[in-house]
Motif scaffolding. Structure first.
Motif, PDB file in Angstrom:
ATOM      1  N   GLY A  21     100.523  53.209  72.085  1.00  0.00           N
ATOM      2  CA  GLY A  21     101.275  53.340  73.341  1.00  0.00           C
ATOM      3  C   GLY A  21     100.323  53.187  74.527  1.00  0.00           C
ATOM      4  N   ALA A  22     100.880  52.802  75.665  1.00  0.00           N
ATOM      5  CA  ALA A  22     100.048  52.471  76.831  1.00  0.00           C
ATOM      6  C   ALA A  22      99.431  53.720  77.462  1.00  0.00           C
ATOM      7  CB  ALA A  22     100.894  51.727  77.863  1.00  0.00           C
ATOM      8  N   LYS A  23      98.097  53.762  77.499  1.00  0.00           N
ATOM      9  CA  LYS A  23      97.389  54.902  78.080  1.00  0.00           C
ATOM     10  C   LYS A  23      97.778  55.122  79.541  1.00  0.00           C
ATOM     11  CE  LYS A  23      92.738  56.007  79.757  1.00  0.00           C
ATOM     12  NZ  LYS A  23      92.707  55.494  81.139  1.00  0.00           N
ATOM     13  N   VAL A  49      91.877  60.851  73.770  1.00  0.00           N
ATOM     14  CA  VAL A  49      91.324  62.034  74.429  1.00  0.00           C
ATOM     15  C   VAL A  49      91.997  62.307  75.776  1.00  0.00           C
ATOM     16  CG1 VAL A  49      89.218  63.022  75.405  1.00  0.00           C
ATOM     17  CG2 VAL A  49      89.104  61.765  73.253  1.00  0.00           C
ATOM     18  N   ASP A  50      92.080  61.296  76.659  1.00  0.00           N
ATOM     19  CA  ASP A  50      92.610  61.530  78.003  1.00  0.00           C
ATOM     20  C   ASP A  50      94.035  62.084  77.966  1.00  0.00           C
ATOM     21  OD1 ASP A  50      90.256  60.656  79.083  1.00  0.00           O
ATOM     22  OD2 ASP A  50      91.142  59.128  80.380  1.00  0.00           O
ATOM     23  N   LEU A  97      89.369  65.641  84.136  1.00  0.00           N
ATOM     24  CA  LEU A  97      90.342  64.662  83.664  1.00  0.00           C
ATOM     25  C   LEU A  97      90.938  63.902  84.835  1.00  0.00           C
ATOM     26  CD1 LEU A  97      92.226  63.568  81.411  1.00  0.00           C
ATOM     27  CD2 LEU A  97      93.757  65.449  81.950  1.00  0.00           C
ATOM     28  N   ARG A  98      90.625  62.603  84.880  1.00  0.00           N
ATOM     29  CA  ARG A  98      91.115  61.787  85.991  1.00  0.00           C
ATOM     30  C   ARG A  98      92.647  61.790  86.098  1.00  0.00           C
ATOM     31  NH1 ARG A  98      88.323  58.602  88.195  1.00  0.00           N
ATOM     32  NH2 ARG A  98      89.545  58.490  90.041  1.00  0.00           N
ATOM     33  N   GLY A  99      93.348  61.822  84.972  1.00  0.00           N
ATOM     34  CA  GLY A  99      94.809  61.752  84.985  1.00  0.00           C
ATOM     35  C   GLY A  99      95.495  62.987  85.559  1.00  0.00           C
ATOM     36  N   SER A 100      94.718  64.082  85.745  1.00  0.00           N
ATOM     37  CA  SER A 100      95.343  65.319  86.237  1.00  0.00           C
ATOM     38  C   SER A 100      95.839  65.176  87.669  1.00  0.00           C
ATOM     39  CB  SER A 100      94.354  66.477  86.149  1.00  0.00           C
ATOM     40  OG  SER A 100      93.239  66.212  86.979  1.00  0.00           O
ATOM     41  N   GLY A 418      90.169  55.938  75.452  1.00  0.00           N
ATOM     42  CA  GLY A 418      91.241  54.977  75.682  1.00  0.00           C
ATOM     43  C   GLY A 418      91.811  54.282  74.467  1.00  0.00           C
ATOM     44  N   TYR A 419      91.126  54.390  73.310  1.00  0.00           N
ATOM     45  CA  TYR A 419      91.581  53.634  72.132  1.00  0.00           C
ATOM     46  C   TYR A 419      91.665  54.566  70.938  1.00  0.00           C
ATOM     47  CZ  TYR A 419      90.498  49.402  74.821  1.00  0.00           C
ATOM     48  OH  TYR A 419      90.478  48.413  75.778  1.00  0.00           O
ATOM     49  N   GLN A 420      92.844  54.672  70.301  1.00  0.00           N
ATOM     50  CA  GLN A 420      92.988  55.641  69.211  1.00  0.00           C
ATOM     51  C   GLN A 420      92.494  55.081  67.875  1.00  0.00           C
ATOM     52  OE1 GLN A 420      97.155  56.744  69.067  1.00  0.00           O
ATOM     53  NE2 GLN A 420      97.759  54.893  67.985  1.00  0.00           N
ATOM     54  N   TYR A 421      91.747  55.884  67.142  1.00  0.00           N
ATOM     55  CA  TYR A 421      91.229  55.555  65.787  1.00  0.00           C
ATOM     56  C   TYR A 421      90.771  54.093  65.699  1.00  0.00           C
ATOM     57  CZ  TYR A 421      95.403  58.646  65.480  1.00  0.00           C
ATOM     58  OH  TYR A 421      96.398  59.548  65.735  1.00  0.00           O
TER      59      TYR A 421
END
Length: 436
Positions: A21-23, A49-50, A97-100, A418-421
């Motif tokens: 899914g799109a981060k 993580v983010d 966390l930048r997204g906060s 940004g990238y899972q597994y």
């Protein structure tokens, strides 16, 4: 001690890969759950993580969280802990966390106050919050900058009021934050020079399904008629277009035959064409992208024969997040291309690592690099390197997978953000990569 990837390059990969899914959508969508006391269910969440840190932060603030699977989660913000949102612990966690930043709009709209940390995150140059703060001010909020702990304190004791605004830049996060604040403001808000990225279109669709009244979605002129409250909804996130672009580039560089499944093709805009301009063959098959194994690919020129330039632009132009990928992929093409990174001044600083690997690149200034493609005459060679930001990290990973010998990529926390597994998914395609 942070972990590293050990990569042995030169394997041709084969198989199917499903993008996460799109981060960039996730951070906005998950923040929007704060706008309603009702239950919101979100599907296709990337397990990175983010995003996980943001979910944890909402949980600390009193949002009820039921993570049914890693990619599906129910949220209910019917009992928010206001005191926590002003606490030292919140400041510390949100500052990492930048997204906060994205929860400020919803909090301001619903409760009339919010704290915003000064941004952290990627080392890709300044990332200003001016667009966010000025937008909130125009809606009637007041702000103070608290320099002792690097915080903006926002308050709107009289509630927010709709207004007309022209943004100084079409910031995606800025537009999203202002939209989330405006949906509960009194009266009508008009935002001109709004960002129109698919992430933002998704946010507007979600808010409308919750009862918001937003029109002009997909254009740079949004009109938002304020409502008094929003309800719950179900929302499915788009596949991550940056990951899709990364996989197209990876296939070309490693001469691999890959199928990218469920690629959300209608939301990719100009991305497939930009990779085609590097000479990469790709076929759209329904909602999948098929990339055949190619011995070589040749960069096209402009129609008058002049050297191709690829630059970033606000949507529907080419996203800056994929310029690092295009730059790496061009090193093994035939022909030359100028990469012009307009938005961030230090996104190109990773090219010195590619030059160490044997790529022919002229870094003209912090914004421009000329790549002279060697058409695979000289494969890249493996080296030890470190990743400065998420996108450069994956670009270096792609370079390492196509290089001769062993590469070690340090600071891969940046990639995990940004990238899972990613290592596991690439191993399934035949890549020789391990986490050490």
């Amino acid at each position: 001690m942070s972990s590293a990837f050990e990569v042995r390059g030169g394997n041709r990969l084969k198989g199917e890969i499903i993008p996460q899914g799109a981060k960039n959508e996730a951070l906005q969508i998950i923040s929007a759950v704060m706008l309603t006391p009702e239950k919101v269910t979100i599907h296709n969440i990337p397990d990175i993580v983010d995003v996980n840190l943001l979910i944890e932060l909402l949980g600390d603030a009193g949002v009820k969280i039921n993570r049914i699977t890693r990619d599906k989660c129910e949220f209910q913000a019917d009992d928010i802990d206001q005191a926590y949102l002003q606490s030292a612990d919140f400041k510390k966690k949100s500052g990492r966390l930048r997204g906060s930043v994205m929860i400020a709009g919803p909090l301001l709209a619903r409760f009339g106050k919010a704290l915003i940390p000064k941004p952290g995150g990627d080392k890709i140059g300044r990332r200003r919050l001016d667009t966010h703060i000025i937008g909130f001010e125009k809606l009637g909020a007041r702000f103070n900058y608290e320099s002792d702990d690097n915080y903006f304190r926002l308050e709107a004791p009289g509630g927010l009021k709709g207004t007309y605004m022209l943004l100084d830049e079409p910031s995606v996060t800025g537009t999203a934050n202002i939209v989330m604040a405006a949906v509960l403001a009194q009266g009508t808000t008009t935002i001109y020079n709004a960002a129109c990225e698919p992430y933002l279109q998704q946010l507007c669709k979600m808010l409308n399904s919750m009862g918001a009244r937003i029109s002009g979605v997909g254009s740079n002129l949004l009109t938002i008629e304020g409502v008094t409250s929003l309800g719950g909804c179900q929302h499915t996130m788009l596949p991550d277009m940056i990951e899709i672009g990364s996989f197209i580039g990876l296939a070309a560089m490693t001469q691999s035959e890959l199928t990218i499944k469920n690629a959300g093709v209608e939301s990719l805009g100009i991305i497939p064409d930009k990779f085609r301009s590097l000479g990469i063959q790709l076929e759209i098959r329904g909602n999948d992208i098929y990339i055949p194994s190619q011995e070589s690919y040749e960069i096209q020129t402009f129609l008058d024969g002049s050297i191709l330039t690829i630059s970033d632009h606000p949507w529907p132009g080419f996203t800056p997040d994929l310029l690092s990928i295009v730059l790496v992929v061009a090193t093994q093409a035939k022909g030359s291309v100028m990469i012009h990174q307009k938005m961030f001044e230090s996104r190109l600083f990773f090219v010195d690592k590619l030059i160490d690997m044997g790529a022919q690149i002229v870094l003209c200034d912090p914004h421009r690099a000329v790549v002279i493609g060697l058409g695979r005459q000289h494969p890249l060679r493996g080296i030890t390197m470190s990743s400065p930001d998420i996108r450069a990290g994956v670009s270096l990973l792609i370079a390492a997978l196509s290089a001769e010998g062993k590469s070690t990529i340090q600071n891969i926390d940046q990639i995990d953000r940004g990238y899972q597994y990613i290592d596991e998914r690439l191993r399934n395609l035949g890549a020789d990569i391990k986490r050490v």
